[in-house]
Design a protein around this motif. Structure first.
Motif, short mmCIF file in Angstrom:
data_model
loop_
_atom_site.label_atom_id
_atom_site.label_comp_id
_atom_site.label_asym_id
_atom_site.label_seq_id
_atom_site.Cartn_x
_atom_site.Cartn_y
_atom_site.Cartn_z
N LEU A 206 -12.54 3.47 5.56
CA LEU A 206 -13.04 4.70 5.62
C LEU A 206 -11.87 5.72 5.86
N GLY A 207 -12.03 6.73 5.12
CA GLY A 207 -11.11 8.01 5.13
C GLY A 207 -9.70 7.53 4.58
N ALA A 208 -9.36 6.38 4.23
CA ALA A 208 -7.85 6.19 3.82
C ALA A 208 -8.11 6.45 1.95
N ASP A 209 -7.00 6.87 1.80
CA ASP A 209 -6.72 7.26 0.24
C ASP A 209 -6.08 6.15 -0.39
N MET A 210 -6.84 5.19 -0.87
CA MET A 210 -6.51 3.94 -1.46
C MET A 210 -5.82 4.21 -3.08
N GLY A 211 -5.89 5.33 -3.42
CA GLY A 211 -5.23 5.81 -4.64
C GLY A 211 -4.03 6.40 -4.44
N SER A 212 -3.68 6.69 -3.38
CA SER A 212 -2.21 7.21 -3.18
C SER A 212 -1.04 6.35 -3.26
N ALA A 213 0.17 6.82 -3.53
CA ALA A 213 1.40 6.04 -3.73
C ALA A 213 1.42 5.09 -2.70
N ALA A 214 1.46 5.70 -1.21
CA ALA A 214 1.52 4.90 -0.08
C ALA A 214 0.68 3.44 -0.34
N MET A 215 -0.44 3.41 -0.92
CA MET A 215 -1.31 2.19 -1.25
C MET A 215 -0.95 1.66 -2.25
N THR A 216 -0.42 2.18 -3.25
CA THR A 216 -0.34 1.46 -4.63
C THR A 216 1.00 1.37 -5.08
N LYS A 217 2.18 1.91 -4.50
CA LYS A 217 3.33 1.72 -5.37
C LYS A 217 4.17 0.93 -4.15
N ALA A 218 5.41 0.59 -4.81
CA ALA A 218 6.47 -0.05 -3.79
C ALA A 218 7.70 0.75 -3.73
N GLU A 219 8.01 0.96 -2.64
CA GLU A 219 9.51 2.02 -2.60
C GLU A 219 10.67 0.86 -2.43
N MET A 220 10.39 -0.53 -2.56
CA MET A 220 11.47 -1.54 -2.74
C MET A 220 11.36 -2.11 -3.89
N THR A 221 12.28 -3.06 -4.31
CA THR A 221 12.36 -4.12 -5.11
C THR A 221 12.31 -5.51 -4.54
N ARG A 222 12.19 -6.60 -5.26
CA ARG A 222 12.11 -8.05 -4.75
C ARG A 222 13.72 -8.22 -4.35
#
Length: 266
Positions: A26-42
């Motif tokens: 509730l209230g979280a933006d599940m489509g944001s980059a913070a939730m759908t992207k990775a800032e690091m690689t394996r």
């Protein structure tokens, strides 16, 4: 934006009514980059592991959604408030890891080791934890729709702490979770939510279920020897072919017994 995520989580937890699902979506933006992207690689994560030389690595508050971290040694890692939605952690070792307030929606944790992991406030809806080992872990969070078939949850600490109300009455939410054949011996699921959970052939030996909600759950063939059923709501629950029922604790103290399903209809 990334720094605001843990603050948002904390505010949602504090504001949530006791039984209002501690719903962090509730209230979280599940489509944001913070939730759908990775800032690091394996490769970045592997480099951190190598540099740490056996010590736990710090991935707290990292955006790691969709990342392939399968088979990695993440023992004791700090993943607090990290976002790992749809990440591949198949066979990874997360024993003793700090997963508090982390996001694992639709993540693959099949066969992963989560022994003793801290999971207060975790959101792992629809995650795949089949065959995973969550022994002695603390999954006080939301696992709605997750697959835990064949998982090991021995001595799991999922009971709600009614003495600690600082962040609301948090509890293990296993609504509609697949727990077929799971080993839950000695687990504490007091006051947990298990509505519509599939516990077919699960081992519930000595499990604390006191005050939990098993409405609509399927316990067909489950072992319940020594399990505590005091004030457990069994509305529409399938209590068929149970093993060890004679030694279950407070069996007569179940709630809505007349509405449970105790035999297969012809």
């Amino acid at each position: 934006m990334r720094r605001l995520v843990p603050l948002l989580l904390a505010s949602l937890l504090l504001a949530a009514p006791a039984h209002a699902e501690q719903d962090l979506l509730l209230g979280a933006d599940m489509g944001s980059a913070a939730m759908t992207k990775a800032e690091m690689t394996r490769a970045d994560v592997e480099a951190l592991i190598a540099k740490a030389d056996g010590k736990p690595i710090d991935l707290s508050d990292k955006a790691l959604a969709g990342l392939d971290l399968s088979g990695l040694n993440l023992k004791g890692a700090n993943l607090r408030t990290a976002r790992l939605n749809k990440a591949n952690l198949r066979g990874a070792d997360l024993s003793g890891a700090n997963l508090e307030q982390a996001w694992f929606i639709k993540a693959d944790l099949s066969g992963a080791k989560l022994v003793g992991a801290k999971m207060f406030g975790i959101t792992a809806r629809d995650a795949n934890l089949s065959g995973a080992d969550l022994s002695r872990s603390m999954p006080i969070g939301d696992f709605k729709g997750a697959n835990m078939s064949g998982a090991t949850l021995v001595d799991l600490k999922g009971g709600a702490d009614i003495k600690n109300q600082s962040m609301g009455l948090m509890r293990a939410v296993f609504v509609s979770v697949n727990l077929k054949g799971a080993n839950l011996k000695g687990a504490n699921l007091g006051r947990s939510r298990l509505e519509y959970a599939d516990l077919t052939d699960a081992d519930l030996t000595n499990v604390v279920l006191m005050g939990s909600d098993l409405s609509g759950a399927n316990l067909t063939g489950a072992t319940v020897a020594g399990a505590d059923f005091k004030n457990v709501d069994v509305t529409a629950a399938r209590l068929i072919d149970l093993k060890g029922q004679d030694s279950a604790k407070d069996w007569s103290a179940r709630v809505n017994v007349d509405r449970a399903i105790t035999q297969v209809s012809n």
